[in-house]
Design a protein around this motif. Sequence first.
Motif, PDB file in Angstrom:
ATOM      1  N   ILE A   1     -24.059 -16.944  27.867  1.00 11.61           N
ATOM      2  CA  ILE A   1     -24.635 -17.068  28.938  1.00 11.61           C
ATOM      3  C   ILE A   1     -24.205 -15.767  29.830  1.00 11.61           C
ATOM      4  N   SER A   2     -22.812 -15.829  29.995  1.00 12.65           N
ATOM      5  CA  SER A   2     -22.241 -14.825  30.833  1.00 12.65           C
ATOM      6  C   SER A   2     -22.557 -13.478  30.546  1.00 12.65           C
ATOM      7  N   ARG A   3     -22.645 -13.200  29.167  1.00 15.61           N
ATOM      8  CA  ARG A   3     -23.047 -11.692  28.309  1.00 15.61           C
ATOM      9  C   ARG A   3     -24.571 -11.777  28.879  1.00 15.61           C
ATOM     10  N   LEU A   4     -25.427 -12.785  28.953  1.00 12.48           N
ATOM     11  CA  LEU A   4     -26.685 -12.514  29.125  1.00 12.48           C
ATOM     12  C   LEU A   4     -27.033 -12.117  30.629  1.00 12.48           C
ATOM     13  N   GLU A   5     -26.402 -12.736  31.450  1.00 11.97           N
ATOM     14  CA  GLU A   5     -26.330 -12.597  32.844  1.00 11.97           C
ATOM     15  C   GLU A   5     -25.702 -11.253  33.235  1.00 11.97           C
ATOM     16  N   ALA A   6     -24.807 -10.809  32.464  1.00 10.24           N
ATOM     17  CA  ALA A   6     -24.209  -9.578  32.721  1.00 10.24           C
ATOM     18  C   ALA A   6     -25.003  -8.419  32.308  1.00 10.24           C
ATOM     19  N   GLY A   7     -25.914  -8.784  31.167  1.00  8.04           N
ATOM     20  CA  GLY A   7     -26.766  -7.694  30.900  1.00  8.04           C
ATOM     21  C   GLY A   7     -27.898  -7.713  31.579  1.00  8.04           C
ATOM     22  N   LEU A   8     -28.357  -8.581  32.239  1.00 10.05           N
ATOM     23  CA  LEU A   8     -29.633  -8.589  33.224  1.00 10.05           C
ATOM     24  C   LEU A   8     -29.020  -8.171  34.443  1.00 10.05           C
ATOM     25  N   ASP A   9     -27.813  -8.467  34.800  1.00  9.09           N
ATOM     26  CA  ASP A   9     -27.156  -7.989  36.182  1.00  9.09           C
ATOM     27  C   ASP A   9     -27.822  -9.142  37.238  1.00  9.09           C
ATOM     28  N   ILE A  10     -27.957 -10.328  36.873  1.00 10.35           N
ATOM     29  CA  ILE A  10     -28.592 -11.448  37.702  1.00 10.35           C
ATOM     30  C   ILE A  10     -28.189 -12.715  37.305  1.00 10.35           C
ATOM     31  N   LYS A  11     -28.020 -13.786  38.253  1.00 12.33           N
ATOM     32  CA  LYS A  11     -27.426 -14.845  38.264  1.00 12.33           C
ATOM     33  C   LYS A  11     -28.670 -16.044  37.664  1.00 12.33           C
ATOM     34  N   LEU A  12     -28.482 -16.581  36.596  1.00 17.96           N
ATOM     35  CA  LEU A  12     -29.517 -17.540  36.001  1.00 17.96           C
ATOM     36  C   LEU A  12     -29.182 -18.869  36.352  1.00 17.96           C
ATOM     37  N   LEU A  13     -27.984 -19.225  35.971  1.00 13.36           N
ATOM     38  CA  LEU A  13     -27.677 -20.679  36.297  1.00 13.36           C
ATOM     39  C   LEU A  13     -26.478 -20.784  37.229  1.00 13.36           C
ATOM     40  N   GLU A  14     -26.314 -22.103  38.131  1.00 15.95           N
ATOM     41  CA  GLU A  14     -25.471 -22.161  38.708  1.00 15.95           C
ATOM     42  C   GLU A  14     -24.702 -23.550  38.552  1.00 15.95           C
ATOM     43  N   ARG A  15     -23.357 -23.386  38.457  1.00 10.81           N
ATOM     44  CA  ARG A  15     -22.694 -24.700  37.811  1.00 10.81           C
ATOM     45  C   ARG A  15     -21.700 -25.052  39.017  1.00 10.81           C
ATOM     46  N   ASP A  16     -21.550 -26.437  39.142  1.00  6.38           N
ATOM     47  CA  ASP A  16     -20.564 -26.913  40.095  1.00  6.38           C
ATOM     48  C   ASP A  16     -20.233 -28.252  39.395  1.00  6.38           C
ATOM     49  N   VAL A  17     -19.597 -29.360  40.277  1.00  3.74           N
ATOM     50  CA  VAL A  17     -18.784 -30.469  39.963  1.00  3.74           C
ATOM     51  C   VAL A  17     -19.854 -31.400  39.130  1.00  3.74           C
ATOM     52  N   HIS A  18     -21.070 -31.153  39.835  1.00  6.62           N
ATOM     53  CA  HIS A  18     -21.915 -32.328  39.575  1.00  6.62           C
ATOM     54  C   HIS A  18     -23.022 -31.926  38.401  1.00  6.62           C
ATOM     55  N   GLY A  19     -22.686 -30.585  37.773  1.00 10.09           N
ATOM     56  CA  GLY A  19     -23.503 -30.116  36.648  1.00 10.09           C
ATOM     57  C   GLY A  19     -23.982 -28.688  36.702  1.00 10.09           C
ATOM     58  N   PHE A  20     -25.209 -28.520  36.862  1.00  2.00           N
ATOM     59  CA  PHE A  20     -25.735 -27.188  36.981  1.00  2.00           C
ATOM     60  C   PHE A  20     -27.081 -27.252  37.454  1.00  2.00           C
ATOM     61  N   ARG A  21     -27.485 -25.995  38.136  1.00  2.00           N
ATOM     62  CA  ARG A  21     -28.954 -26.127  38.502  1.00  2.00           C
ATOM     63  C   ARG A  21     -29.753 -24.559  37.843  1.00  2.00           C
ATOM     64  N   ILE A  22     -30.842 -24.599  37.712  1.00  2.00           N
ATOM     65  CA  ILE A  22     -31.318 -23.548  37.200  1.00  2.00           C
ATOM     66  C   ILE A  22     -31.944 -22.605  38.471  1.00  2.00           C
ATOM     67  N   LEU A  23     -31.303 -21.320  38.660  1.00  2.00           N
ATOM     68  CA  LEU A  23     -31.743 -20.516  39.909  1.00  2.00           C
ATOM     69  C   LEU A  23     -33.267 -19.975  39.585  1.00  2.00           C
ATOM     70  N   PRO A  24     -33.765 -19.207  40.693  1.00  2.00           N
ATOM     71  CA  PRO A  24     -35.176 -19.022  40.273  1.00  2.00           C
ATOM     72  C   PRO A  24     -35.207 -17.770  39.418  1.00  2.00           C
ATOM     73  N   ALA A  25     -34.290 -16.893  39.223  1.00  2.00           N
ATOM     74  CA  ALA A  25     -34.510 -15.995  38.239  1.00  2.00           C
ATOM     75  C   ALA A  25     -34.393 -16.798  36.746  1.00  2.00           C
ATOM     76  N   GLY A  26     -33.571 -17.705  36.787  1.00  2.00           N
ATOM     77  CA  GLY A  26     -33.572 -18.601  35.484  1.00  2.00           C
ATOM     78  C   GLY A  26     -34.905 -19.283  35.402  1.00  2.00           C
ATOM     79  N   ARG A  27     -35.542 -19.757  36.343  1.00  2.00           N
ATOM     80  CA  ARG A  27     -36.766 -20.319  36.135  1.00  2.00           C
ATOM     81  C   ARG A  27     -37.953 -19.490  35.484  1.00  2.00           C
ATOM     82  N   THR A  28     -37.690 -18.244  35.647  1.00  2.00           N
ATOM     83  CA  THR A  28     -38.671 -17.181  35.266  1.00  2.00           C
ATOM     84  C   THR A  28     -38.272 -16.768  34.042  1.00  2.00           C
ATOM     85  N   LEU A  29     -37.019 -16.755  33.761  1.00  2.00           N
ATOM     86  CA  LEU A  29     -36.713 -16.523  32.432  1.00  2.00           C
ATOM     87  C   LEU A  29     -37.097 -17.622  31.157  1.00  2.00           C
TER      88      LEU A  29
END
Length: 321
Positions: A42-70
């Motif tokens: 996922i890190s390589r994917l986000e780096a290649g696209l130069d955009i954040k797709l997922l956001e992780r925190d102590v509660h888990g993760f959420r799909i960001l708008p760019a991630g929903r589109t992807l």
Amino acid sequence: MRTGSSLDIRSLEVFLAICDAGGFGAAARALGVSQSAVSQQISRLEAGLDIKLLERDVHGFRILPAGRTLQHHARRVMQEVSDTQRAMFEFSGGKLANLSVRIMDSLSNILSSEVAYALQGTAEQMQISAAAVHKHREDFLSGKADILITSLEFDQHDFEIHLIAIEPLVLIVPKGAISAGEFELDDLASALPFVHYTDQRYLAAITDRYLARQMVNVVRSITVDQATAVIDTVRYGHAWAITSPFSLLDPTFSASEIDVLSLPRPVPTRPISLVNRPGALSKTAFALASVCREHLHKEMQARLYGIVPQQSLPEIASFHP
């Protein structure tokens, strides 16, 4: 997007696995890889696209708008890949003289027609049949079966194994017999008879090991052979049983008469895989496994969501080449 970056099938597969499984750890289990490997992909994917797709925190993760589109476009891509593989096999004109498929009986009603449709045109003569899991190894090794859909484990060095799903077992009881929040299996075993699969059944061995680890003393038991009989006995015999979520796709199951509960941890699980010998059937088996995953996922969404506790739903494996 950075210059020279590219999307690849594996990256999309990993990304969709996270979205479907609800987390990095669950995705790693479904894909059969380490969690660090999933994170790196996922890190390589986000780096290649130069955009954040997922956001992780102590509660888990959420799909960001760019991630929903992807996510939307990735599903279309993966479906096209599956369709292309099937079309290319058909275009090649490959056709076998005979093809025999054995499906574990708890899934035969759900998968038989899908398997028949997916395999049409691949063989002059085709046999698709249900078979108890304990017969699978003998049928396969003797050459009676070319492809298995099974919960038995085979040596991956000798056979091609395509994981379809990992299925945690569940507890079923008459409606309202116990509270979902808090119960003891020992108390349940004292109050009601236990419905046990016959000893030949693979589920019986898994269940026996689990009850032994939980130190549950089964006082009364009723032994039956089929999932339908298990469900009917729980409903009419006022008994309890341990079974698989996919067995609840049986047409006799009714959520108005039977409660489905998660078992106390550690919960026993069983893998469901498509197994074939390397060679002429490799491409066919690969495509068929994808069809089975997709169909079971649809059936699970339509018929098990809201009935089986979320944590006890089967994990459908992701497509991967």
